[in-house]
Design a protein around this motif. Structure first.
Motif, PDB file in Angstrom:
ATOM      1  N   LYS A 109      -7.609   1.475   0.629  1.00 60.55           N
ATOM      2  CA  LYS A 109      -6.272   1.256   1.175  1.00 60.55           C
ATOM      3  C   LYS A 109      -5.555   2.568   1.500  1.00 60.55           C
ATOM      4  CE  LYS A 109      -2.981  -0.496  -1.485  1.00 60.55           C
ATOM      5  NZ  LYS A 109      -2.087  -1.453  -2.165  1.00 60.55           N
ATOM      6  N   ASP A 110      -5.633   3.547   0.611  1.00 61.68           N
ATOM      7  CA  ASP A 110      -4.947   4.812   0.856  1.00 61.68           C
ATOM      8  C   ASP A 110      -5.476   5.502   2.120  1.00 61.68           C
ATOM      9  OD1 ASP A 110      -3.272   4.501  -1.319  1.00 61.68           O
ATOM     10  OD2 ASP A 110      -4.564   5.647  -2.670  1.00 61.68           O
ATOM     11  N   ALA A 111      -6.782   5.471   2.325  1.00 62.71           N
ATOM     12  CA  ALA A 111      -7.375   6.066   3.525  1.00 62.71           C
ATOM     13  C   ALA A 111      -6.936   5.308   4.773  1.00 62.71           C
ATOM     14  CB  ALA A 111      -8.891   6.095   3.417  1.00 62.71           C
ATOM     15  N   ALA A 112      -6.825   3.991   4.687  1.00 60.25           N
ATOM     16  CA  ALA A 112      -6.385   3.184   5.820  1.00 60.25           C
ATOM     17  C   ALA A 112      -4.929   3.497   6.164  1.00 60.25           C
ATOM     18  CB  ALA A 112      -6.550   1.697   5.526  1.00 60.25           C
ATOM     19  N   LYS A 113      -4.079   3.621   5.149  1.00 60.40           N
ATOM     20  CA  LYS A 113      -2.677   3.953   5.390  1.00 60.40           C
ATOM     21  C   LYS A 113      -2.551   5.345   6.006  1.00 60.40           C
ATOM     22  CE  LYS A 113       0.288   2.699   2.118  1.00 60.40           C
ATOM     23  NZ  LYS A 113       0.849   2.424   0.772  1.00 60.40           N
ATOM     24  N   ALA A 114      -3.320   6.305   5.514  1.00 52.68           N
ATOM     25  CA  ALA A 114      -3.284   7.667   6.067  1.00 52.68           C
ATOM     26  C   ALA A 114      -3.741   7.668   7.528  1.00 52.68           C
ATOM     27  CB  ALA A 114      -4.149   8.598   5.221  1.00 52.68           C
ATOM     28  N   ALA A 115      -4.782   6.893   7.839  1.00 57.25           N
ATOM     29  CA  ALA A 115      -5.265   6.800   9.216  1.00 57.25           C
ATOM     30  C   ALA A 115      -4.193   6.196  10.117  1.00 57.25           C
ATOM     31  CB  ALA A 115      -6.550   5.974   9.273  1.00 57.25           C
TER      32      ALA A 115
END
Length: 79
Positions: free
Chosen positions: A57-63
């Motif tokens: 989730k954190d990587a998706a939000k950053a993207a």
């Protein structure tokens, strides 16, 4: 660009929508399919800006936040 995140659907904890008060017509969404392990994400306004798949989730939000900026023509040093 820091987005404000909230749940997209009350009954789906792994589904979020990100917005920015300066750009009310643009939004981001991250979600994980039930039973899935990867996170899907996209950024839209009147058209698709970017989309992808991330491992968490954190990587998706950053993207999403990065795509949001790129769609506005904003670049950060080092990117």
């Amino acid at each position: 660009m820091k987005l404000t995140w909230k749940r997209t659907w009350r009954d789906r904890p792994n589904d979020g929508t990100g917005t920015h008060s300066d750009y009310p017509d643009r939004y981001a969404r991250t979600y994980q399919e039930p039973g899935g392990t990867r996170w899907f994400w996209f950024v839209n306004d009147s058209h698709s800006i970017d989309r992808g798949i991330s491992e968490n989730k954190d990587a998706a939000k950053a993207a999403c936040e990065k795509a949001f900026e790129i769609g506005l023509g904003i670049t950060r040093d080092g990117d």
